[in-house]
Motif scaffolding. Structure first.
Motif, mmCIF file in Angstrom:
data_model
loop_
_atom_site.group_PDB
_atom_site.id
_atom_site.type_symbol
_atom_site.label_atom_id
_atom_site.label_comp_id
_atom_site.label_asym_id
_atom_site.label_seq_id
_atom_site.Cartn_x
_atom_site.Cartn_y
_atom_site.Cartn_z
ATOM 1 N N LYS A 73 0.854 -1.195 0.000
ATOM 2 C CA LYS A 73 0.000 0.000 0.000
ATOM 3 C C LYS A 73 0.886 1.240 0.000
ATOM 4 C CE LYS A 73 -3.397 -2.393 2.829
ATOM 5 N NZ LYS A 73 -2.575 -3.508 3.262
ATOM 6 N N GLU A 74 0.328 2.329 -0.491
ATOM 7 C CA GLU A 74 1.061 3.589 -0.503
ATOM 8 C C GLU A 74 1.512 3.921 0.919
ATOM 9 O OE1 GLU A 74 0.593 8.201 -2.044
ATOM 10 O OE2 GLU A 74 -1.004 6.763 -2.455
ATOM 11 N N GLY A 75 2.783 4.275 1.049
ATOM 12 C CA GLY A 75 3.354 4.619 2.352
ATOM 13 C C GLY A 75 4.037 3.461 3.051
ATOM 14 N N ASP A 76 3.812 2.218 2.580
ATOM 15 C CA ASP A 76 4.480 1.056 3.182
ATOM 16 C C ASP A 76 5.987 1.156 2.970
ATOM 17 O OD1 ASP A 76 2.078 -0.047 3.968
ATOM 18 O OD2 ASP A 76 2.101 -1.684 2.496
ATOM 19 N N ASP A 77 6.738 0.653 3.954
ATOM 20 C CA ASP A 77 8.181 0.528 3.809
ATOM 21 C C ASP A 77 8.474 -0.854 3.237
ATOM 22 O OD1 ASP A 77 8.961 3.024 4.882
ATOM 23 O OD2 ASP A 77 8.631 2.264 6.918
ATOM 24 N N ALA A 108 12.801 1.406 0.850
ATOM 25 C CA ALA A 108 12.063 2.355 0.025
ATOM 26 C C ALA A 108 10.644 2.476 0.558
ATOM 27 C CB ALA A 108 12.048 1.892 -1.422
ATOM 28 N N LYS A 109 10.019 3.600 0.259
ATOM 29 C CA LYS A 109 8.625 3.836 0.605
ATOM 30 C C LYS A 109 7.792 3.705 -0.659
ATOM 31 C CE LYS A 109 7.903 6.647 4.621
ATOM 32 N NZ LYS A 109 7.662 5.504 5.430
ATOM 33 N N VAL A 110 6.697 2.989 -0.568
ATOM 34 C CA VAL A 110 5.825 2.783 -1.718
ATOM 35 C C VAL A 110 5.045 4.062 -1.995
ATOM 36 C CG1 VAL A 110 3.891 1.437 -2.612
ATOM 37 C CG2 VAL A 110 5.639 0.322 -1.199
ATOM 38 N N THR A 111 5.055 4.466 -3.255
ATOM 39 C CA THR A 111 4.269 5.630 -3.676
ATOM 40 C C THR A 111 2.985 5.135 -4.331
ATOM 41 O OG1 THR A 111 5.204 5.722 -5.895
ATOM 42 C CG2 THR A 111 6.403 6.899 -4.155
ATOM 43 N N GLY A 112 2.162 6.036 -4.729
ATOM 44 C CA GLY A 112 0.928 5.675 -5.407
ATOM 45 C C GLY A 112 1.147 5.251 -6.849
ATOM 46 N N LYS A 113 2.311 5.584 -7.388
ATOM 47 C CA LYS A 113 2.621 5.232 -8.773
ATOM 48 C C LYS A 113 2.940 3.737 -8.840
ATOM 49 C CE LYS A 113 5.329 6.676 -12.689
ATOM 50 N NZ LYS A 113 6.311 7.576 -13.245
ATOM 51 N N LYS A 114 2.229 3.014 -9.669
ATOM 52 C CA LYS A 114 2.406 1.557 -9.757
ATOM 53 C C LYS A 114 2.970 1.145 -11.111
ATOM 54 C CE LYS A 114 0.768 0.335 -5.721
ATOM 55 N NZ LYS A 114 1.324 -0.597 -4.792
#
Length: 143
Positions: free
Chosen positions: A53-57, A70-76
């Motif tokens: 999910k967005e914001g996950d490490d 890294a931190k997950v962004t909304g861009k997939k």
């Protein structure tokens, strides 16, 4: 079986050729296996990213058993190597499918190379046994 001198020399030359082919096939299989491991690792990373999910490490593999946080962004989307030093942007679903196809192709190539390796090993073993028998026959003839 009695071999003429020229037949024995030819058999030895063929054995050397088989040996070179076996070495080349073993190298090819090792390279294919490394590529398969790399592709599988990329596919699994893409799958993990798709489930995040967005914001996950997350930890992203960078090779040599090393990872960067890294931190997950909304861009997939991801950049995927498509061969010959070319890369393209794909969404995660396409990237996973692309890697699935690549894994299947590499697995097939490994299976085919291993089959060829087995065939050459069999032919080399048979020829080697014939040469050994000839040497034994010649050794016994000298006694």
């Amino acid at each position: 079986m009695k071999m003429e001198e020229n037949e024995l020399r030819q058999a030895m030359a063929v054995l050397e050729t088989y040996d070179a082919q076996l070495d080349a096939l073993n190298r090819q299989i090792r390279l294919l296996q490394v590529s398969l491991e790399d592709t599988t690792r990329a596919r699994e990373t893409f799958k993990a990213l798709a489930n995040a999910k967005e914001g996950d490490d997350i930890l992203v593999p960078v090779g040599a058993s090393s990872f960067i946080p890294a931190k997950v962004t909304g861009k997939k989307t991801v950049i995927v190597g498509i061969g010959n030093r070319l890369s393209t942007e794909k969404d995660l679903g396409e990237a996973v499918e692309f890697m699935d196809v690549h894994v299947s192709e590499l697995t097939k190539a490994i299976r085919e190379a291993a089959g060829a390796l087995g065939e050459i090993e069999k032919m080399a073993a048979e020829l080697s046994a014939a040469v050994q028998n000839e040497y034994q026959y010649r050794q016994q003839s000298l006694q």
